[in-house]
Design a protein around this motif. Structure first.
Motif, PDB file in Angstrom:
ATOM      1  N   TYR A   1       1.009  -1.086   0.163  1.00  0.00           N
ATOM      2  CA  TYR A   1       0.072   0.026  -0.030  1.00  0.00           C
ATOM      3  C   TYR A   1       0.836   1.318  -0.039  1.00  0.00           C
ATOM      4  O   TYR A   1       1.996   1.016   0.520  1.00  0.00           O
ATOM      5  CB  TYR A   1      -0.775  -0.130   1.186  1.00  0.00           C
ATOM      6  N   PHE A   2       0.218   2.407  -0.705  1.00  0.00           N
ATOM      7  CA  PHE A   2       1.073   3.539  -0.475  1.00  0.00           C
ATOM      8  C   PHE A   2       0.685   4.597   0.672  1.00  0.00           C
ATOM      9  O   PHE A   2      -0.660   4.577   0.840  1.00  0.00           O
ATOM     10  CB  PHE A   2       0.774   4.310  -1.849  1.00  0.00           C
ATOM     11  N   VAL A   3       1.509   5.239   1.140  1.00  0.00           N
ATOM     12  CA  VAL A   3       1.402   6.264   2.231  1.00  0.00           C
ATOM     13  C   VAL A   3       1.837   7.295   1.673  1.00  0.00           C
ATOM     14  O   VAL A   3       3.345   7.322   1.461  1.00  0.00           O
ATOM     15  CB  VAL A   3       1.708   5.900   3.493  1.00  0.00           C
ATOM     16  N   GLN A   4       1.385   8.511   1.955  1.00  0.00           N
ATOM     17  CA  GLN A   4       1.939   9.970   1.540  1.00  0.00           C
ATOM     18  C   GLN A   4       2.132  10.978   2.754  1.00  0.00           C
ATOM     19  O   GLN A   4       1.216  10.824   3.733  1.00  0.00           O
ATOM     20  CB  GLN A   4       1.050  10.643   0.597  1.00  0.00           C
ATOM     21  N   HIS A   5       3.191  11.306   2.740  1.00  0.00           N
ATOM     22  CA  HIS A   5       3.354  12.485   3.861  1.00  0.00           C
ATOM     23  C   HIS A   5       4.275  13.639   3.161  1.00  0.00           C
ATOM     24  O   HIS A   5       4.557  13.476   1.915  1.00  0.00           O
ATOM     25  CB  HIS A   5       4.209  11.653   5.042  1.00  0.00           C
ATOM     26  N   ARG A   6       4.744  14.586   3.973  1.00  0.00           N
ATOM     27  CA  ARG A   6       5.457  16.092   3.549  1.00  0.00           C
ATOM     28  C   ARG A   6       6.570  15.967   4.295  1.00  0.00           C
ATOM     29  O   ARG A   6       6.516  15.774   5.470  1.00  0.00           O
ATOM     30  CB  ARG A   6       4.420  16.913   3.670  1.00  0.00           C
ATOM     31  N   THR A   7       7.759  16.558   3.730  1.00  0.00           N
ATOM     32  CA  THR A   7       8.736  17.076   4.608  1.00  0.00           C
ATOM     33  C   THR A   7       8.464  18.586   5.007  1.00  0.00           C
ATOM     34  O   THR A   7       7.532  19.076   4.819  1.00  0.00           O
ATOM     35  CB  THR A   7       9.932  16.954   3.774  1.00  0.00           C
ATOM     36  N   HIS A   8       9.623  18.943   6.015  1.00  0.00           N
ATOM     37  CA  HIS A   8       9.059  20.423   6.599  1.00  0.00           C
ATOM     38  C   HIS A   8       9.098  21.378   5.432  1.00  0.00           C
ATOM     39  O   HIS A   8       8.224  22.563   5.782  1.00  0.00           O
ATOM     40  CB  HIS A   8      10.556  20.787   7.450  1.00  0.00           C
ATOM     41  N   ASP A   9       9.665  21.169   4.473  1.00  0.00           N
ATOM     42  CA  ASP A   9       9.422  22.403   3.335  1.00  0.00           C
ATOM     43  C   ASP A   9       8.297  22.167   2.550  1.00  0.00           C
ATOM     44  O   ASP A   9       8.055  22.959   1.704  1.00  0.00           O
ATOM     45  CB  ASP A   9      10.813  22.235   2.328  1.00  0.00           C
ATOM     46  N   GLY A  10       7.347  21.001   2.747  1.00  0.00           N
ATOM     47  CA  GLY A  10       6.235  21.238   2.146  1.00  0.00           C
ATOM     48  C   GLY A  10       5.959  20.210   1.038  1.00  0.00           C
ATOM     49  O   GLY A  10       5.067  19.846   0.438  1.00  0.00           O
ATOM     50  N   LYS A  11       7.427  19.624   0.670  1.00  0.00           N
ATOM     51  CA  LYS A  11       7.445  18.592  -0.367  1.00  0.00           C
ATOM     52  C   LYS A  11       6.739  17.394  -0.075  1.00  0.00           C
ATOM     53  O   LYS A  11       6.964  16.982   0.925  1.00  0.00           O
ATOM     54  CB  LYS A  11       8.784  18.650  -0.988  1.00  0.00           C
ATOM     55  N   VAL A  12       6.103  16.725  -0.908  1.00  0.00           N
ATOM     56  CA  VAL A  12       5.693  15.312  -0.730  1.00  0.00           C
ATOM     57  C   VAL A  12       6.583  14.218  -1.119  1.00  0.00           C
ATOM     58  O   VAL A  12       7.469  14.470  -1.885  1.00  0.00           O
ATOM     59  CB  VAL A  12       4.232  15.145  -1.688  1.00  0.00           C
TER      60      VAL A  12
ATOM     61  N   LEU B   1      14.390  14.416   2.563  1.00  0.00           N
ATOM     62  CA  LEU B   1      14.172  13.006   2.089  1.00  0.00           C
ATOM     63  C   LEU B   1      15.109  11.954   2.904  1.00  0.00           C
ATOM     64  O   LEU B   1      14.528  10.917   3.438  1.00  0.00           O
ATOM     65  CB  LEU B   1      14.156  12.772   0.739  1.00  0.00           C
ATOM     66  N   ARG B   2      16.476  12.455   2.918  1.00  0.00           N
ATOM     67  CA  ARG B   2      17.398  11.456   3.702  1.00  0.00           C
ATOM     68  C   ARG B   2      17.073  11.180   5.018  1.00  0.00           C
ATOM     69  O   ARG B   2      17.096  10.152   5.679  1.00  0.00           O
ATOM     70  CB  ARG B   2      18.741  12.027   3.594  1.00  0.00           C
ATOM     71  N   GLU B   3      16.806  12.422   5.729  1.00  0.00           N
ATOM     72  CA  GLU B   3      16.356  11.970   7.272  1.00  0.00           C
ATOM     73  C   GLU B   3      15.052  11.313   7.303  1.00  0.00           C
ATOM     74  O   GLU B   3      14.780  10.368   8.153  1.00  0.00           O
ATOM     75  CB  GLU B   3      15.996  13.355   7.754  1.00  0.00           C
ATOM     76  N   SER B   4      14.097  11.309   6.453  1.00  0.00           N
ATOM     77  CA  SER B   4      12.922  10.601   6.243  1.00  0.00           C
ATOM     78  C   SER B   4      13.152   9.112   6.075  1.00  0.00           C
ATOM     79  O   SER B   4      12.691   8.402   7.036  1.00  0.00           O
ATOM     80  CB  SER B   4      11.839  11.087   5.118  1.00  0.00           C
ATOM     81  N   LYS B   5      14.042   8.888   5.302  1.00  0.00           N
ATOM     82  CA  LYS B   5      14.309   7.352   5.038  1.00  0.00           C
ATOM     83  C   LYS B   5      14.849   6.681   6.331  1.00  0.00           C
ATOM     84  O   LYS B   5      14.883   5.708   6.732  1.00  0.00           O
ATOM     85  CB  LYS B   5      15.466   7.390   3.938  1.00  0.00           C
ATOM     86  N   ALA B   6      16.020   7.618   6.886  1.00  0.00           N
ATOM     87  CA  ALA B   6      16.672   6.963   8.380  1.00  0.00           C
ATOM     88  C   ALA B   6      15.798   6.539   9.382  1.00  0.00           C
ATOM     89  O   ALA B   6      15.681   5.784   9.974  1.00  0.00           O
ATOM     90  CB  ALA B   6      17.557   7.895   8.628  1.00  0.00           C
ATOM     91  N   LEU B   7      14.599   7.710   9.583  1.00  0.00           N
ATOM     92  CA  LEU B   7      13.796   7.677  10.549  1.00  0.00           C
ATOM     93  C   LEU B   7      12.750   6.653  10.389  1.00  0.00           C
ATOM     94  O   LEU B   7      12.450   5.774  11.474  1.00  0.00           O
ATOM     95  CB  LEU B   7      13.000   9.133  11.022  1.00  0.00           C
ATOM     96  N   ILE B   8      12.346   6.543   9.207  1.00  0.00           N
ATOM     97  CA  ILE B   8      11.462   5.433   8.889  1.00  0.00           C
ATOM     98  C   ILE B   8      11.776   3.937   8.798  1.00  0.00           C
ATOM     99  O   ILE B   8      11.180   3.229   9.407  1.00  0.00           O
ATOM    100  CB  ILE B   8      10.576   5.685   7.565  1.00  0.00           C
TER     101      ILE B   8
END
Length: 380
Positions: A218-229, A332-339
């Motif tokens: 399944y796909f889940v969508q979120h945004r980084t702090h700068d508003g990019k999806v 995006l790099r921080e998102s990958k590490a935390l997730i």
């Protein structure tokens, strides 16, 4: 001198004697002196008992006694109501709560401990007993608070499972008592929602029977702090609840889905079935032909029926509730590490209620008596 505590019938008899002496021509002072009092008590008695008979005086005395009793009863009820108003801020079920209520009432209203215990229904021996905490009470409290701060959406049962995994021999009741005492808030449950089921039975789905039987993605969508999806492709094993992968990219296409599935098939082996919704990335002809050649059967839920993919929906809600809603992703790099770190924690440490509060894929090898069924099957 006549006693100050004269009975009403004696007073009335003395007043009759004074009336006789006054009719003979004596003054009020002489008549009062003859009965052993001064003029002031005489006039007070005449004002209070003048014109009364002896039986009437006795009845008035009984009425006064009854009035005193009623006034005391009203006073007691008023005091009891004041005590109850002071302690009605919450339910008084445990002895410790009642002990605090009694101490508060005694200090605030100045009533006796006996009276407060009677109204609160606390035995005085229980009230005076000094509770002796366990030697490890402070350390256990610190551990519970630390886990509650780290995992803010976990309830006391899941925290109990984490404590047991960390070496604590503690019951859920003791953890709940400390949980409530420290004011920790249990996460609110989602309300139950009714569903409009179709009459043709299309909501009856294939249930997972063993490890590798049915996967979901399944796909889940979120945004980084700068508003990019950015998007996340989540793949789980429905039977073990293990999260096999979470691919995080700005854009994900059917080719990316094929790459993720290819890596997982090499590492875990292909499943018998794979479930998804009807998104364009999942119904792409290239992906469907590739799965058919490998021998993986596709299961597509009905359009507009996300509850048919409940395992994946449940996982996605935990992902959003425990991570996405609590972290700020700056790039995006921080998102990958935390997730990825959260996925590792979800698989190896997070207690799962449907697995008897065990993680889906713990690192340690547990005895067979404490292992979920799929562990036992895998070991066999």
């Amino acid at each position: 001198m006549m006693s100050k505590r004269a009975k009403p019938e004696e007073i009335i008899a003395k007043l009759r004697e004074v009336e006789v002496r006054l009719s003979r021509g004596e003054t009020a002072g002489q008549a009062a002196g003859a009965i052993g009092v001064t003029e002031q008590p005489y006039y007070r008695w005449r004002k209070e008992y003048g014109g009364l008979q002896v039986d009437q005086a006795k009845r008035m005395k009984d009425i006064e006694i009854e009035n005193r009793r009623l006034r005391k009863a009203v006073s007691d009820l008023t005091l009891d109501n004041q005590i109850l108003k002071e302690v009605l801020s919450g339910k008084l079920l445990s002895p410790s709560r009642k002990r605090e209520a009694v101490d508060h009432v005694v200090e605030t209203l100045g009533v006796s401990e006996r009276r407060a215990c009677h109204v609160v229904r606390q035995h005085r021996a229980t009230q005076r007993r000094v509770p002796t905490p366990r030697a490890d009470e402070a350390a256990l409290t610190d551990a519970i608070v630390a886990l509650a701060e780290r995992f803010g959406r976990y309830g006391y049962r899941r925290v109990t499972a984490l404590l047991r995994a960390g070496g604590w021999r503690v019951s859920a009741g003791r953890v709940y008592r400390i949980w409530r005492r420290e004011g920790l808030k249990v996460p609110m449950r989602q309300p139950k929602r009714g569903r409009l089921w179709l009459n043709d039975g299309s909501c009856v789905r294939l249930r997972p029977a063993h490890k590798g039987h049915v996967w979901s993605y399944y796909f889940v969508q979120h945004r980084t702090h700068d508003g990019k999806v950015f998007r996340m492709l989540c793949v789980i094993d429905e039977y073990t609840r293990e999260c096999l992968a979470i691919r995080v990219e700005r854009k994900l296409r059917s080719s990316d889905v094929l790459d993720v599935l290819g890596e997982l098939f090499v590492g875990h082996g292909p499943p018998e079935h794979i479930r998804s919704d009807n998104g364009p990335e999942f119904i792409a002809t290239v992906l469907r032909d590739w799965l058919q050649r490998i021998g993986v059967k596709t299961l597509y839920i009905e359009p507009g029926s996300p509850w048919e993919n409940s395992y994946c929906e449940s996982f996605n809600s935990k992902l959003r509730d425990e991570l996405l809603a609590r972290e700020i992703f700056y790039d995006l790099r921080e998102s990958k590490a935390l997730i990825e770190a959260w996925r590792h924690h979800y698989n190896t440490r997070r207690p799962h209620s449907s697995l008897n509060y065990l993680p889906p894929a713990p690192k340690a090898i547990l005895p067979a008596a404490f292992m979920p069924p799929y562990y036992v099957e895998a070991a066999a």
